[in-house]
Design a protein around this motif. Structure first.
Motif, PDB file in Angstrom:
ATOM      1  N   MET A   1      -1.955 -14.196 -12.287  1.00 14.92           N
ATOM      2  CA  MET A   1      -2.311 -14.389 -10.878  1.00 14.92           C
ATOM      3  C   MET A   1      -2.996 -13.128 -10.358  1.00 14.92           C
ATOM      4  O   MET A   1      -2.493 -12.032 -10.543  1.00 14.92           O
ATOM      5  N   ASP A   2      -4.172 -13.295  -9.706  1.00 15.21           N
ATOM      6  CA  ASP A   2      -4.901 -12.125  -9.228  1.00 15.21           C
ATOM      7  C   ASP A   2      -4.350 -11.648  -7.893  1.00 15.21           C
ATOM      8  O   ASP A   2      -3.493 -12.285  -7.273  1.00 15.21           O
ATOM      9  N   LEU A   3      -4.862 -10.485  -7.452  1.00 16.24           N
ATOM     10  CA  LEU A   3      -4.349  -9.871  -6.224  1.00 16.24           C
ATOM     11  C   LEU A   3      -4.636 -10.719  -4.991  1.00 16.24           C
ATOM     12  O   LEU A   3      -3.822 -10.775  -4.068  1.00 16.24           O
ATOM     13  N   THR A   4      -5.778 -11.397  -4.978  1.00 22.51           N
ATOM     14  CA  THR A   4      -6.122 -12.233  -3.821  1.00 22.51           C
ATOM     15  C   THR A   4      -5.136 -13.382  -3.662  1.00 22.51           C
ATOM     16  O   THR A   4      -4.648 -13.670  -2.559  1.00 22.51           O
ATOM     17  N   SER A   5      -4.818 -14.044  -4.774  1.00 25.45           N
ATOM     18  CA  SER A   5      -3.857 -15.150  -4.722  1.00 25.45           C
ATOM     19  C   SER A   5      -2.482 -14.659  -4.300  1.00 25.45           C
ATOM     20  O   SER A   5      -1.799 -15.291  -3.481  1.00 25.45           O
ATOM     21  N   PHE A  31       2.353 -23.543   3.165  1.00 21.81           N
ATOM     22  CA  PHE A  31       1.841 -24.536   2.223  1.00 21.81           C
ATOM     23  C   PHE A  31       0.331 -24.430   2.018  1.00 21.81           C
ATOM     24  O   PHE A  31      -0.127 -24.375   0.881  1.00 21.81           O
ATOM     25  N   PRO A  32      -0.488 -24.392   3.087  1.00 23.56           N
ATOM     26  CA  PRO A  32      -1.923 -24.200   2.863  1.00 23.56           C
ATOM     27  C   PRO A  32      -2.234 -22.893   2.138  1.00 23.56           C
ATOM     28  O   PRO A  32      -3.181 -22.828   1.347  1.00 23.56           O
ATOM     29  N   ALA A  33      -1.444 -21.850   2.397  1.00 21.34           N
ATOM     30  CA  ALA A  33      -1.657 -20.582   1.697  1.00 21.34           C
ATOM     31  C   ALA A  33      -1.405 -20.753   0.207  1.00 21.34           C
ATOM     32  O   ALA A  33      -2.144 -20.196  -0.634  1.00 21.34           O
ATOM     33  N   ALA A  34      -0.371 -21.513  -0.157  1.00 20.08           N
ATOM     34  CA  ALA A  34      -0.082 -21.748  -1.573  1.00 20.08           C
ATOM     35  C   ALA A  34      -1.193 -22.563  -2.235  1.00 20.08           C
ATOM     36  O   ALA A  34      -1.572 -22.297  -3.387  1.00 20.08           O
ATOM     37  N   GLY A  38      -4.192 -21.446  -5.314  1.00 23.68           N
ATOM     38  CA  GLY A  38      -4.458 -22.139  -6.564  1.00 23.68           C
ATOM     39  C   GLY A  38      -3.357 -23.055  -7.060  1.00 23.68           C
ATOM     40  O   GLY A  38      -3.491 -23.641  -8.137  1.00 23.68           O
ATOM     41  N   LEU A  39      -2.262 -23.205  -6.302  1.00 21.74           N
ATOM     42  CA  LEU A  39      -1.199 -24.102  -6.730  1.00 21.74           C
ATOM     43  C   LEU A  39      -1.565 -25.552  -6.430  1.00 21.74           C
ATOM     44  O   LEU A  39      -2.182 -25.857  -5.409  1.00 21.74           O
ATOM     45  N   PRO A  41      -0.550 -29.477  -5.367  1.00 21.46           N
ATOM     46  CA  PRO A  41       0.321 -29.873  -4.256  1.00 21.46           C
ATOM     47  C   PRO A  41       1.804 -29.904  -4.582  1.00 21.46           C
ATOM     48  O   PRO A  41       2.621 -29.413  -3.805  1.00 21.46           O
ATOM     49  N   LEU A  42       2.201 -30.505  -5.713  1.00 17.57           N
ATOM     50  CA  LEU A  42       3.620 -30.599  -6.010  1.00 17.57           C
ATOM     51  C   LEU A  42       4.268 -29.234  -6.246  1.00 17.57           C
ATOM     52  O   LEU A  42       5.299 -28.929  -5.644  1.00 17.57           O
ATOM     53  N   PRO A  43       3.688 -28.355  -7.102  1.00 18.19           N
ATOM     54  CA  PRO A  43       4.277 -27.016  -7.232  1.00 18.19           C
ATOM     55  C   PRO A  43       4.273 -26.228  -5.920  1.00 18.19           C
ATOM     56  O   PRO A  43       5.200 -25.459  -5.660  1.00 18.19           O
ATOM     57  N   ALA A  44       3.239 -26.419  -5.100  1.00 18.28           N
ATOM     58  CA  ALA A  44       3.197 -25.721  -3.814  1.00 18.28           C
ATOM     59  C   ALA A  44       4.337 -26.183  -2.911  1.00 18.28           C
ATOM     60  O   ALA A  44       4.993 -25.377  -2.242  1.00 18.28           O
ATOM     61  N   ASN A  45       4.584 -27.488  -2.901  1.00 20.57           N
ATOM     62  CA  ASN A  45       5.670 -28.042  -2.095  1.00 20.57           C
ATOM     63  C   ASN A  45       7.025 -27.543  -2.594  1.00 20.57           C
ATOM     64  O   ASN A  45       7.885 -27.104  -1.818  1.00 20.57           O
ATOM     65  N   ALA A  46       7.220 -27.590  -3.900  1.00 22.29           N
ATOM     66  CA  ALA A  46       8.485 -27.149  -4.480  1.00 22.29           C
ATOM     67  C   ALA A  46       8.700 -25.659  -4.275  1.00 22.29           C
ATOM     68  O   ALA A  46       9.810 -25.213  -3.963  1.00 22.29           O
ATOM     69  N   THR A  47       7.640 -24.885  -4.438  1.00 22.11           N
ATOM     70  CA  THR A  47       7.748 -23.437  -4.279  1.00 22.11           C
ATOM     71  C   THR A  47       8.123 -23.072  -2.851  1.00 22.11           C
ATOM     72  O   THR A  47       8.928 -22.162  -2.612  1.00 22.11           O
ATOM     73  N   ASN A  48       7.558 -23.785  -1.886  1.00 25.92           N
ATOM     74  CA  ASN A  48       7.921 -23.545  -0.486  1.00 25.92           C
ATOM     75  C   ASN A  48       9.401 -23.800  -0.248  1.00 25.92           C
ATOM     76  O   ASN A  48      10.085 -23.007   0.410  1.00 25.92           O
ATOM     77  N   ALA A  49       9.916 -24.901  -0.793  1.00 26.16           N
ATOM     78  CA  ALA A  49      11.319 -25.246  -0.571  1.00 26.16           C
ATOM     79  C   ALA A  49      12.242 -24.168  -1.130  1.00 26.16           C
ATOM     80  O   ALA A  49      13.223 -23.783  -0.495  1.00 26.16           O
ATOM     81  N   VAL A  50      11.927 -23.675  -2.328  1.00 26.42           N
ATOM     82  CA  VAL A  50      12.780 -22.672  -2.953  1.00 26.42           C
ATOM     83  C   VAL A  50      12.619 -21.321  -2.262  1.00 26.42           C
ATOM     84  O   VAL A  50      13.602 -20.631  -1.958  1.00 26.42           O
TER      85      VAL A  50
END
Length: 296
Positions: A1-5, A31-34, A38-39, A41-50
Motif C-alpha cells: 500500500m502506497d503513502l497516498t492510500s 467508507f468513500p476514503a477506503a 483502492g479497497l 466495496p465488501l472489504p471496505a465495508n468490513a474494514t470500517n466495521a472492525v
C-alpha cells in the motif's frame, strides 16, 4: 500500500472518529476514503466495521465521567443492543440488502425529525421546578417498549448502520427529560461499540477484512474519537443537538442521492458485476450483501 492510500485511510478514519463521537454518521467519510484508497466495496465495508469499533470504545472512555451516572439506563439497553446486533449481522450474511437499502434514507430522516422535534419542544414545567429531577433519565413505566425499540435500532445497526447514532439519540431523548446531551452521547457510544463489535466479528469470520487497512484506520479512528469526545463535551449542549439534526439531514440527502439519483443505475451498468462473496455455514452458502455504509 502506497503513502497516498494510507493517508486517505487514516484521514477518513480520523474524521469519522470525530463525527461518530459527536453524533454518528462518520462512515459516510471513512467508507468513500477506503474506496478511494483502492479497497473493493465488501472489504471496505468490513474494514470500517472492525476499525471503528475500538474508536467507539475510546469515545466511551473519554465520556467515563458522564457514564458513571447512568448505569441503570445502560443495564436496560445493553441486552437488546447485543441481541439486535447479532440478528442484524446474521441478516446481512443471509439476505440481499437492496430492499432494506431502499428504506434507509427514510429511516434516518425519521430519526432526525424525532430529534428535531425534541429540540423544539419546550422544557417541561416539572423540570423547571426541580432541576435535580430533570437531570435524571425517566424510564417509561413499560421498560419492554424501550427494550423493543432499542432492539430494532440495533438490528438496523448490525445490518446497515448508517445514522445509528442519530437513531439512538432520538430514542434516548424520548425519556431523557433535560438530561445533558453529552450523557446521551456517552450511552450511545457504548451501545454503538457493542453493536458494531458484533458486526465486526461476523465480518472477520466471513474473511472479508483487509488487515493492513484495518490497522491504519483503527489507529486513526481511535485518535479521532477521543479528540471528538473531548471537543464535543466543551460545546454547549444545544449546539451539539442542532449539529446532530443538520448532520442527519445531510446524511439522509446523501443516502437518498446515492440510491435514487440519476447516476445510480448507470454507474452499476458501467461497472462489471462483482463476484459474489460467499460464506460456508455447513451445507448452506450465504451471500454477503455489499453494504455501502457501516456503523455510526
Amino acid at each position: 500500500m502506497d503513502l497516498t492510500s494510507a493517508a486517505l485511510l487514516a484521514g477518513g478514519a480520523a474524521v469519522a472518529g470525530v463525527i461518530n463521537a459527536v453524533a454518528g454518521g462518520g462512515t459516510l467519510v471513512s467508507f468513500p476514503a477506503a474506496i478511494a484508497a483502492g479497497l473493493a466495496p465488501l472489504p471496505a465495508n468490513a474494514t470500517n466495521a472492525v476499525a471503528l469499533t475500538p474508536a467507539s470504545l475510546a469515545s466511551a472512555w473519554a465520556y467515563r465521567r458522564e457514564l458513571s451516572r447512568d448505569h441503570r439506563v445502560l443495564r436496560v439497553l445493553l441486552l437488546p443492543s447485543l441481541l439486535g446486533g447479532m440478528v442484524g449481522s446474521a441478516l446481512l450474511l443471509v439476505t440481499p440488502q437492496r430492499v432494506f437499502d431502499a428504506a434507509v434514507p427514510g429511516l434516518v430522516l425519521l430519526a432526525t425529525l424525532l430529534l428535531f422535534w425534541q429540540n423544539l419542544r419546550p422544557a417541561r414545567p416539572s423540570a423547571q421546578a426541580d432541576a435535580g429531577a430533570a437531570e435524571e433519565f425517566a424510564l417509561p413505566s413499560r421498560p419492554w417498549l424501550v427494550f423493543l425499540l432499542q432492539f430494532l435500532v440495533s438490528v438496523y445497526g448490525g445490518y446497515f448502520g448508517a445514522g445509528i447514532g442519530i437513531m439512538m439519540l432520538a430514542l434516548l431523548s424520548s425519556f431523557a427529560g433535560n438530561v445533558d446531551i453529552h450523557r446521551m452521547n456517552a450511552i450511545k457510544t457504548v451501545l454503538a461499540s457493542l453493536i458494531n463489535g458484533v458486526a465486526a466479528i461476523a465480518f472477520v469470520f466471513a474473511g472479508a477484512v483487509d488487515g493492513v487497512a484495518t490497522a491504519i484506520m483503527m489507529a486513526a479512528a481511535v485518535v479521532g474519537s477521543f479528540v471528538g469526545a473531548v471537543v464535543a463535551r466543551r460545546i454547549a449542549p444545544k449546539k451539539v443537538r442542532w449539529f446532530v439534526v443538520v448532520l442527519g439531514l445531510v446524511l439522509t440527502a446523501k443516502l437518498a442521492w446515492d440510491r435514487l439519483g440519476p447516476q445510480a443505475e448507470p454507474s452499476r451498468a458501467a461497472c462489471p458485476a462483482p463476484r459474489p462473496h460467499t460464506v460456508e455455514r455447513g451445507t448452506a452458502t450465504a451471500r454477503v450483501g455489499l453494504a455501502p455504509t457501516r456503523s455510526g
